[in-house]
Design a protein around this motif. Structure first.
Motif, mmCIF file in Angstrom:
data_model
loop_
_atom_site.group_PDB
_atom_site.id
_atom_site.type_symbol
_atom_site.label_atom_id
_atom_site.label_comp_id
_atom_site.label_asym_id
_atom_site.label_seq_id
_atom_site.Cartn_x
_atom_site.Cartn_y
_atom_site.Cartn_z
ATOM 1 N N THR A 1 50.997 39.280 34.761
ATOM 2 C CA THR A 1 50.438 39.524 36.085
ATOM 3 C C THR A 1 51.435 40.255 36.977
ATOM 4 N N THR B 1 51.359 41.111 41.372
ATOM 5 C CA THR B 1 50.615 41.220 42.636
ATOM 6 C C THR B 1 50.741 42.624 43.221
ATOM 7 N N LYS C 1 48.349 44.573 40.604
ATOM 8 C CA LYS C 1 47.117 43.789 40.414
ATOM 9 C C LYS C 1 46.809 43.527 38.939
ATOM 10 N N ILE D 1 45.227 39.921 37.527
ATOM 11 C CA ILE D 1 44.714 39.049 38.595
ATOM 12 C C ILE D 1 43.273 38.629 38.306
#
Length: 290
Positions: free
Chosen positions: A139, A141, A144, A147
């Motif tokens: 993953t 953030t 993305k 996610i």
């Protein structure tokens, strides 16, 4: 009477999600007399006072699982979050959390976060644990990556996110549901580890029957209650090979005819996994002497 789930407990007040709102409740004195403390995650039956819309917990339904650290009930799966860097990934800590998850009879999902920092290394780690037999996901953030897949894995579960401080647990939850707006912490440059941002146990509702908890950061977990003869069952790759050991009570240290040791030497079992098993085994054995 109304059923619900305790999502937070502070100062003797329990906040129960009924599906139609959150009710602030007190627990009946009967629970105190029986030495029963309501836990976050408990499924309960409450009586609501029509005068002030507050409630009393009348019944706590049987718990499927109970964790002591963090104190939370009815968790179904453990999401182990490790960052590939910043802070650097710690396989000893990862394996330790896996052992804790197995001991609590939880489904285990390994999340290698911040994959954008070093995608090649993230692939090596995810492939390693996927080959062992774990659901593993990369993953980020920032990009993305992963996610949406993580969100799907959380459906209809009560999941606990666990891992060292600073690996991005709160950031991942915010990416899944921005409305959560969880506080995130920067990495301490001096210590190269995260600042503690989660202070108490709380369940966050993503949708109906889907709850997650971002557990407080910690640096160690006690495993001394685990039987040394049972530890290898929590290392699924070691346990699978242990069935071919000469002795049924083999601890895979230096026993003759140990198939596990031969597999380590032949690179059929990851060396880091075996070393972490031996480290934990010695820890349990040494602490039992006192």
């Amino acid at each position: 009477m109304t059923d619900g789930i305790i999502i937070k407990g502070i100062g003797g007040f329990y906040y129960v999600d009924t599906g139609n709102g959150i009710i602030e409740c007190r627990a009946r004195g009967l629970f105190r007399e029986q030495n029963i403390e309501p836990l976050v995650g408990d499924r309960v039956s409450i009586r609501i006072n029509k005068e002030d819309s507050r409630g009393y917990i009348e019944e706590i339904y049987p718990r499927e699982t109970v964790l002591t650290r963090p104190p939370i009930a009815n968790v179904s799966q453990l999401i182990i979050v490790m960052s590939i860097d910043n802070p650097k990934i710690n396989l000893w800590f990862l394996d330790r959390l896996i052992v804790i998850g197995h001991d609590a009879n939880l489904n285990i999902i390994i999340c290698i976060n911040k994959s954008d920092i070093d995608d090649e290394k993230a692939n090596l780690i995810t492939d390693m644990y996927r080959n062992i037999g774990y659901e593993t996901i990369k993953t980020s953030t920032k990009t993305k990556e992963g996610i949406d897949k993580l969100y799907i894995l959380l459906q209809n579960q009560i999941s606990v996110f666990s891992g060292p401080s600073g690996v991005g647990k709160s950031s991942l939850l915010n990416a899944i549901n921005p409305a959560l707006n969880l506080k995130t912490g920067e990495i301490s440059k001096k210590l190269s580890r995260g600042k503690h941002t989660t202070r108490h146990v709380e369940l966050f509702k993503l949708q109906e029957n889907t709850f997650v908890s971002d557990t407080p950061g910690f640096s160690s977990l006690d495993i001394n209650h685990i039987d040394k003869n049972k530890l290898d069952t929590y290392f699924i790759d070691i346990y699978k090979n242990s069935q071919k050991c000469k002795f049924s009570n083999c601890l895979h240290i230096n026993e003759p005819g140990c198939f596990v040791i031969s597999q380590v030497k032949n690179n059929k079992i990851y060396k880091s996994r075996y070393e972490n098993y031996i480290s934990m085994l010695n820890e349990i054995k040494n602490n039992r002497r006192f």
